[in-house]
Enzyme design. Structure first.
Site, PDB file in Angstrom:
ATOM      1  N   GLY A 198       1.922  -2.613  11.120  1.00 31.26           N
ATOM      2  CA  GLY A 198       0.451  -2.672  11.149  1.00 31.26           C
ATOM      3  C   GLY A 198      -0.039  -2.982   9.749  1.00 31.26           C
ATOM      4  N   LYS A 257      13.909  -0.648   9.620  1.00 34.03           N
ATOM      5  CA  LYS A 257      13.592   0.631  10.235  1.00 34.03           C
ATOM      6  C   LYS A 257      12.861   0.354  11.546  1.00 34.03           C
ATOM      7  CE  LYS A 257      12.559   5.288   9.088  1.00 34.03           C
ATOM      8  NZ  LYS A 257      12.590   5.498  10.518  1.00 34.03           N
ATOM      9  N   CYS A 290      -2.046  -6.591   6.216  1.00 34.53           N
ATOM     10  CA  CYS A 290      -1.356  -7.809   5.756  1.00 34.53           C
ATOM     11  C   CYS A 290      -0.500  -8.492   6.820  1.00 34.53           C
ATOM     12  CB  CYS A 290      -0.504  -7.481   4.542  1.00 34.53           C
ATOM     13  SG  CYS A 290      -1.464  -6.692   3.246  1.00 34.53           S
ATOM     14  N   LYS A 308       3.876 -16.599  -0.583  1.00 34.80           N
ATOM     15  CA  LYS A 308       3.233 -15.358  -0.130  1.00 34.80           C
ATOM     16  C   LYS A 308       3.317 -15.212   1.395  1.00 34.80           C
ATOM     17  CE  LYS A 308       0.733 -11.794   0.263  1.00 34.80           C
ATOM     18  NZ  LYS A 308       1.069 -10.475  -0.208  1.00 34.80           N
ATOM     19  N   ARG A 346      -6.136   0.127   9.194  1.00 27.54           N
ATOM     20  CA  ARG A 346      -6.322  -1.233   9.713  1.00 27.54           C
ATOM     21  C   ARG A 346      -5.081  -1.678  10.499  1.00 27.54           C
ATOM     22  NH1 ARG A 346      -8.307  -4.242   4.380  1.00 27.54           N
ATOM     23  NH2 ARG A 346      -7.033  -2.613   3.462  1.00 27.54           N
ATOM     24  N   GLU A 391       0.861  -1.177   0.000  1.00 23.94           N
ATOM     25  CA  GLU A 391       0.000   0.000   0.000  1.00 23.94           C
ATOM     26  C   GLU A 391       0.898   1.227   0.000  1.00 23.94           C
ATOM     27  OE1 GLU A 391      -3.063   0.055   2.974  1.00 23.94           O
ATOM     28  OE2 GLU A 391      -3.543  -2.039   2.594  1.00 23.94           O
TER      29      GLU A 391
HETATM   30  C1  UGA Z   1       3.104  -5.747   2.856  1.00 22.33           C
HETATM   31  C2  UGA Z   1       4.263  -6.302   2.019  1.00 22.33           C
HETATM   32  O1  UGA Z   1       5.386  -5.410   2.084  1.00 22.33           O
HETATM   33  C3  UGA Z   1       3.854  -6.494   0.568  1.00 22.33           C
HETATM   34  O2  UGA Z   1       4.903  -7.089  -0.174  1.00 22.33           O
HETATM   35  C4  UGA Z   1       2.622  -7.401   0.519  1.00 22.33           C
HETATM   36  O3  UGA Z   1       2.140  -7.577  -0.802  1.00 22.33           O
HETATM   37  C5  UGA Z   1       1.508  -6.780   1.360  1.00 22.33           C
HETATM   38  O4  UGA Z   1       1.977  -6.613   2.721  1.00 22.33           O
HETATM   39  C6  UGA Z   1       0.322  -7.715   1.306  1.00 22.33           C
HETATM   40  O5  UGA Z   1       0.431  -8.835   1.783  1.00 22.33           O
HETATM   41  O6  UGA Z   1      -0.686  -7.360   0.680  1.00 22.33           O
HETATM   42  P1  UGA Z   1       2.045  -3.313   3.256  1.00 22.33           P
HETATM   43  O7  UGA Z   1       1.311  -3.941   4.383  1.00 22.33           O
HETATM   44  O8  UGA Z   1       1.288  -2.498   2.285  1.00 22.33           O
HETATM   45  O9  UGA Z   1       2.799  -4.443   2.366  1.00 22.33           O
HETATM   46  O10 UGA Z   1       3.157  -2.363   3.859  1.00 22.33           O
HETATM   47  P2  UGA Z   1       4.708  -2.428   4.214  1.00 22.33           P
HETATM   48  O11 UGA Z   1       5.392  -1.342   3.500  1.00 22.33           O
HETATM   49  O12 UGA Z   1       5.253  -3.773   4.051  1.00 22.33           O
HETATM   50  O13 UGA Z   1       4.671  -2.042   5.764  1.00 22.33           O
HETATM   51  C7  UGA Z   1       3.999  -2.855   6.725  1.00 22.33           C
HETATM   52  C8  UGA Z   1       4.224  -2.309   8.117  1.00 22.33           C
HETATM   53  O14 UGA Z   1       5.575  -2.495   8.510  1.00 22.33           O
HETATM   54  C9  UGA Z   1       3.959  -0.814   8.274  1.00 22.33           C
HETATM   55  O15 UGA Z   1       3.243  -0.598   9.466  1.00 22.33           O
HETATM   56  C10 UGA Z   1       5.332  -0.196   8.350  1.00 22.33           C
HETATM   57  O16 UGA Z   1       5.344   0.987   9.124  1.00 22.33           O
HETATM   58  C11 UGA Z   1       6.112  -1.302   9.047  1.00 22.33           C
HETATM   59  N1  UGA Z   1       7.564  -1.268   8.758  1.00 22.33           N
HETATM   60  C12 UGA Z   1       8.024  -1.504   7.507  1.00 22.33           C
HETATM   61  C13 UGA Z   1       8.454  -1.017   9.788  1.00 22.33           C
HETATM   62  O17 UGA Z   1       8.056  -0.813  10.953  1.00 22.33           O
HETATM   63  N2  UGA Z   1       9.797  -1.016   9.523  1.00 22.33           N
HETATM   64  C14 UGA Z   1      10.286  -1.246   8.279  1.00 22.33           C
HETATM   65  O18 UGA Z   1      11.533  -1.233   8.113  1.00 22.33           O
HETATM   66  C15 UGA Z   1       9.375  -1.487   7.250  1.00 22.33           C
END
Ligand code: UGA
Length: 447
Positions: free
Chosen positions: A257, A251, A260, A204, A327, A155
């Site tokens: 959150g 990070k 996914c 996945k 969410r 997202e």
């Molecule tokens: C995640 C996966 O990255 C996608 O590859 C996958 O397709 C998707 O779920 C899914 O299953 O549909 P998304 O949930 O959109 O994507 O977001 P992310 O960028 O992965 O971040 C998820 C959470 O991790 C966020 O709350 C973000 O703040 C946190 N995060 C991410 C961290 O706390 N540290 C990081 O280094 C990276």
């Protein structure tokens, strides 16, 4: 080829608009009338950078259509993508009710040979269930192949990910169906991996679980850094330089959150349990994340003691920047705890307030700019690293707040910058900065 996409959520919409943009003729079907009305007028029901213009462009050039009519969508289709929601049930397992409904509907309306390709995140074995449903209802003269092609888009950068993904996974039993799917994706020039259906389904879950584990790992290192006086940013950079580890997803912050990671990690623990395997590592990942999400409240209590009647400015409600999605956002959990502690919350987010309101209602006050959120606050909490929050003029905390005390759950500012202002600043995995302490004392404060 006539392509139909079932479901106009994040995955369905990006898939529809993306496939239309690379030259396919796509019909996207959904059961929600409001959504379809908006989409037919070229408007996106979700905030996703670049999506609305992609939809509009492909509607205008006739490559993309939206409908609620299953006959129009499924009859004559060559490929049907399933991109419906697979929400979480009370016990953490996956609710497959939408998968059931859409499979029955597809089986009812298909009238020629077809490939049904599942994009929804589904537990291992679900594609076999889809196959059974379709085969039990369709005429035996029609050949229906079921293929798994999980989605990896994020997202906030979903459109970019569609066009520039790292890989496309095609899980199929039938080599001809796999080849046809390969042709569909070919214009994207993204490496394609073909495998069996169960492995595709597992790829996945394993991908999301691994990324979640990386986040919980770095958060635990961050917690340790706070205790021993190290700085997580230096540490994350240092370990990320090792190519085997890499810099991505290191990070530290207040946990993951979204729709996914929380859901998929729990589902994988369940899936393992069903196969009589206790996935202890993933259980710990989830536990660490749950605790991490509450850190800002713990830190606030350490500084202020009781939070009763304290004014808390919350900056950021979305689970991450560039989305209006709340969410499983840490903000919701934190705000709930703040309210239970008797605090008064005023929350700001550039995009996510309408969605947050659906959950929080009138329990908090909403601020439509950062100044107002900070005004007269006893403490500020940064919960989403939106660009405009990252670029806030740091003297604003001092100018607008009762006391310039900031808990930064996303490490938005450099400690060097913060030290130029009389701000008390607590972040994640880095030395605390107290406005009345001289600079050279900083490194020992946490020891
Ligand atoms: C995640 C996966 O990255 C996608 O590859 C996958 O397709 C998707 O779920 C899914 O299953 O549909 P998304 O949930 O959109 O994507 O977001 P992310 O960028 O992965 O971040 C998820 C959470 O991790 C966020 O709350 C973000 O703040 C946190 N995060 C991410 C961290 O706390 N540290 C990081 O280094 C990276």
């Amino acid at each position: 080829m006539k392509i139909t996409v079932a479901g106009a959520g994040y995955v369905g919409l990006v898939t529809s608009a993306g496939l239309a943009d690379i030259g396919h003729n796509v019909t996207c079907i959904d059961i929600e009338k409001d959504k379809i009305d908006m989409l037919q007028n070229g408007r996106s029901p979700i905030y996703e950078p670049g999506l609305e213009s992609l939809i509009e462009k492909n509607l205008l050039n006739g490559q993309l259509q939206f409908t609620m009519n299953p006959e129009q969508a499924y009859s004559g289709a060559d490929i049907i993508f399933i991109a419906v929601g697979t929400p979480e049930q009370q016990d953490g397992s996956v609710d497959l009710k939408y998968i059931h409904v859409v499979s029955h509907t597809i089986a009812h309306y298909i009238n020629k040979d077809v490939i049904v390709c599942t994009k929804s995140t589904v537990p291992v074995g679900t594609n076999e269930l889809i196959k059974q449903i379709i085969h039990s209802r369709k005429s035996s003269a029609i050949k229906a192949e079921v293929v798994s092609s999980p989605e990896f888009l994020r997202e906030g950068s979903a459109v970019l990910d569609f066009f520039q993904g790292d890989r496309i996974v095609i899980g199929a039993d039938d080599p001809d169906a796999a080849s046809i799917m390969e042709q569909i994706y070919l214009p994207l020039k993204i490496p394609i991996m073909k495998t069996d259906i169960r492995s595709a389904e597992m790829i996945k879950y394993a991908s999301n679980a691994f990324l979640a584990a990386k986040i919980s790992f770095i958060n635990e290192i961050a917690n340790l850094c706070e205790k021993v006086g190290a700085n997580i940013e230096e540490v994350a950079f240092g370990i990320g330089q090792d190519k085997r580890i890499g810099h991505d997803f290191l990070k530290a912050g207040i946990g993951y959150g979204g729709s996914c990671f929380p859901k998929d990690t729990k589902a994988l623990v369940q899936l393992a349990g069903n196969a009589k395997h206790q996935f202890e590592l993933l259980e710990a990942v989830i536990k660490v994340n749950n605790r991490q999400q509450t850190l800002p409240v713990i830190k606030a209590k350490e500084i202020l003691g009781s939070l009763k009647n304290k004014k808390v400015a919350v900056l950021g409600l979305a689970f991450k920047p560039d989305t209006d999605d709340v969410r499983e956002a840490a903000s919701l959990k934190i705000i709930k705890e703040l309210l239970e502690e008797g605090a008064n919350v005023r929350a700001y987010d550039p995009i996510a307030i309408p969605n947050a309101k659906k959950v929080l209602g009138d329990s908090v006050e909403y601020a439509y700019n950062i100044h107002y959120a900070l005004y007269e606050a006893d403490i500020a909490m940064i919960l989403t690293e939106w660009e405009q929050i990252k670029h806030v003029r740091l003297n604003m905390f001092q100018t607008y707040m009762k006391e310039p005390i900031v808990i930064d759950g996303r490490n938005c500012y450099s400690l060097e910058e913060i030290q130029k202002y009389p701000i008390t600043y607590l972040s994640i995995g880095r030395p605390d900065v107290y406005r009345d302490k001289p600079k050279d004392e900083l490194r020992i404060i946490n020891l």
